[in-house]
Design a protein around this motif. Structure first.
Motif, PDB file in Angstrom:
ATOM      1  N   ILE A   1       0.854  -1.188   0.000  1.00 48.72           N
ATOM      2  CA  ILE A   1       0.000   0.000   0.000  1.00 48.72           C
ATOM      3  C   ILE A   1       0.891   1.240   0.000  1.00 48.72           C
ATOM      4  O   ILE A   1       1.777   1.370   0.851  1.00 48.72           O
ATOM      5  N   LEU A   2       0.630   2.130  -0.954  1.00 46.57           N
ATOM      6  CA  LEU A   2       1.384   3.383  -1.008  1.00 46.57           C
ATOM      7  C   LEU A   2       0.582   4.490  -0.317  1.00 46.57           C
ATOM      8  O   LEU A   2      -0.617   4.658  -0.600  1.00 46.57           O
ATOM      9  N   ILE A   3       1.230   5.219   0.585  1.00 43.68           N
ATOM     10  CA  ILE A   3       0.618   6.393   1.225  1.00 43.68           C
ATOM     11  C   ILE A   3       1.378   7.625   0.750  1.00 43.68           C
ATOM     12  O   ILE A   3       2.595   7.718   0.958  1.00 43.68           O
ATOM     13  N   ILE A   4       0.651   8.544   0.082  1.00 44.88           N
ATOM     14  CA  ILE A   4       1.276   9.763  -0.445  1.00 44.88           C
ATOM     15  C   ILE A   4       0.763  10.970   0.337  1.00 44.88           C
ATOM     16  O   ILE A   4      -0.453  11.120   0.532  1.00 44.88           O
ATOM     17  N   ASN A   5       1.694  11.818   0.733  1.00 50.51           N
ATOM     18  CA  ASN A   5       1.374  13.065   1.440  1.00 50.51           C
ATOM     19  C   ASN A   5       1.858  14.257   0.640  1.00 50.51           C
ATOM     20  O   ASN A   5       2.990  14.268   0.167  1.00 50.51           O
ATOM     21  N   GLY A   6       1.010  15.275   0.541  1.00 47.18           N
ATOM     22  CA  GLY A   6       1.324  16.465  -0.223  1.00 47.18           C
ATOM     23  C   GLY A   6       2.020  17.549   0.586  1.00 47.18           C
ATOM     24  O   GLY A   6       2.545  17.292   1.680  1.00 47.18           O
ATOM     25  N   PRO A   7       2.018  18.775   0.065  1.00 47.09           N
ATOM     26  CA  PRO A   7       2.827  19.871   0.608  1.00 47.09           C
ATOM     27  C   PRO A   7       2.511  20.226   2.061  1.00 47.09           C
ATOM     28  O   PRO A   7       1.354  20.233   2.468  1.00 47.09           O
TER      29      PRO A   7
ATOM     30  N   VAL B   1       1.516   3.524  -9.152  1.00 45.58           N
ATOM     31  CA  VAL B   1       0.605   2.712  -8.340  1.00 45.58           C
ATOM     32  C   VAL B   1       0.082   1.488  -9.096  1.00 45.58           C
ATOM     33  O   VAL B   1       0.101   0.366  -8.577  1.00 45.58           O
ATOM     34  N   GLU B   2      -0.353   1.703 -10.333  1.00 43.36           N
ATOM     35  CA  GLU B   2      -1.022   0.628 -11.072  1.00 43.36           C
ATOM     36  C   GLU B   2      -0.143  -0.625 -11.193  1.00 43.36           C
ATOM     37  O   GLU B   2      -0.620  -1.740 -11.060  1.00 43.36           O
ATOM     38  N   LYS B   3       1.160  -0.433 -11.401  1.00 46.02           N
ATOM     39  CA  LYS B   3       2.048  -1.584 -11.603  1.00 46.02           C
ATOM     40  C   LYS B   3       2.664  -2.115 -10.313  1.00 46.02           C
ATOM     41  O   LYS B   3       2.942  -3.300 -10.197  1.00 46.02           O
ATOM     42  N   LYS B   4       2.878  -1.236  -9.328  1.00 45.24           N
ATOM     43  CA  LYS B   4       3.699  -1.656  -8.185  1.00 45.24           C
ATOM     44  C   LYS B   4       2.953  -1.829  -6.872  1.00 45.24           C
ATOM     45  O   LYS B   4       3.523  -2.350  -5.921  1.00 45.24           O
ATOM     46  N   PHE B   5       1.699  -1.330  -6.788  1.00 43.37           N
ATOM     47  CA  PHE B   5       1.013  -1.342  -5.489  1.00 43.37           C
ATOM     48  C   PHE B   5      -0.389  -1.962  -5.601  1.00 43.37           C
ATOM     49  O   PHE B   5      -0.955  -2.061  -6.685  1.00 43.37           O
ATOM     50  N   ASP B   6      -0.917  -2.357  -4.429  1.00 38.52           N
ATOM     51  CA  ASP B   6      -2.257  -2.959  -4.377  1.00 38.52           C
ATOM     52  C   ASP B   6      -3.301  -1.974  -3.886  1.00 38.52           C
ATOM     53  O   ASP B   6      -4.492  -2.283  -3.887  1.00 38.52           O
ATOM     54  N   GLY B   7      -2.869  -0.805  -3.430  1.00 38.87           N
ATOM     55  CA  GLY B   7      -3.815   0.195  -2.957  1.00 38.87           C
ATOM     56  C   GLY B   7      -3.100   1.499  -2.681  1.00 38.87           C
ATOM     57  O   GLY B   7      -1.863   1.521  -2.540  1.00 38.87           O
ATOM     58  N   LEU B   8      -3.886   2.572  -2.623  1.00 36.43           N
ATOM     59  CA  LEU B   8      -3.326   3.916  -2.442  1.00 36.43           C
ATOM     60  C   LEU B   8      -4.123   4.689  -1.400  1.00 36.43           C
ATOM     61  O   LEU B   8      -5.361   4.686  -1.414  1.00 36.43           O
TER      62      LEU B   8
ATOM     63  N   PHE C   1      -0.048  -5.892   5.600  1.00 36.05           N
ATOM     64  CA  PHE C   1       0.283  -4.985   4.499  1.00 36.05           C
ATOM     65  C   PHE C   1       1.713  -4.477   4.668  1.00 36.05           C
ATOM     66  O   PHE C   1       2.177  -4.230   5.786  1.00 36.05           O
ATOM     67  N   GLU C   2       2.364  -4.285   3.542  1.00 38.59           N
ATOM     68  CA  GLU C   2       3.645  -3.563   3.532  1.00 38.59           C
ATOM     69  C   GLU C   2       3.314  -2.117   3.143  1.00 38.59           C
ATOM     70  O   GLU C   2       2.750  -1.880   2.071  1.00 38.59           O
ATOM     71  N   ILE C   3       3.618  -1.193   4.040  1.00 40.30           N
ATOM     72  CA  ILE C   3       3.260   0.211   3.816  1.00 40.30           C
ATOM     73  C   ILE C   3       4.473   0.981   3.306  1.00 40.30           C
ATOM     74  O   ILE C   3       5.554   0.917   3.902  1.00 40.30           O
ATOM     75  N   GLU C   4       4.289   1.688   2.203  1.00 33.56           N
ATOM     76  CA  GLU C   4       5.324   2.620   1.734  1.00 33.56           C
ATOM     77  C   GLU C   4       4.778   4.036   1.905  1.00 33.56           C
ATOM     78  O   GLU C   4       3.724   4.362   1.365  1.00 33.56           O
TER      79      GLU C   4
END
Ligand code: DQA
Length: 146
Positions: A5-11, A66-73, A46-49
């Protein structure tokens, strides 16, 4: 295989813990990162990035992974929530489970924060639970995946 699972944080999310504590809380981004890693691993394996950038371009490049490397965002687009059609367009290309989250309740704040441009492309929106918005986001991803 462990789900990623990728977690993205903005500015400015790098400044939480010291920035407007009355709104965003006292917990630092590093502590939230650790809590997410522990919660994701303990409850769902889950492995969290966990990533943060102040640059819209970085966020778009990460969304394109995300589409190729992760299972959720999970994404907290921060102020780009209210401005970025480019992030909306990138989110629309992702078919994996995707949840928008906010520390604060954007609907109880200034008028210019009440509209999320980006949430249109998310499966759901979690807003107003402080650092727990992140953990609820992980729970929501699990509900969709399982
Ligand atoms: C935020 C809310 C946004 O309006 C603001 O620009 C942020 C943080 C939140 O998590 O509550 O930077 O996304």
């Amino acid at each position: 295989m462990r789900k990623k699972i990728l977690i993205i944080n903005g500015p400015n999310i790098n400044l939480i813990g010291s920035r407007e504590k009355n709104i965003y809380g006292k917990t630092s981004i590093e502590e939230i990162k650790t809590e997410c890693e522990v919660h994701g691993a303990n409850y769902y394996n889950f492995e969290i990035e966990f990533r943060q950038s102040n640059s819209e371009g970085d966020i778009i490049n990460w969304l394109q992974e995300v589409e190729k490397k992760f299972d959720g965002l999970i994404i907290n687009p921060a102020a780009y929530t209210h401005t970025s059609i480019a992030i909306l367009d990138s989110l629309k290309t992702i078919t994996k489970p995707k949840i928008e989250i906010h520390l604060s309740n954007i609907h109880s704040r200034e008028d210019y924060r009440k509209k999320s441009i980006t949430a249109e492309a998310a499966d759901g929106l979690i807003s107003g639970f402080g650092k727990n918005s992140y953990l609820l986001g992980i729970d929501a991803i699990n509900q969709i995946i399982k």
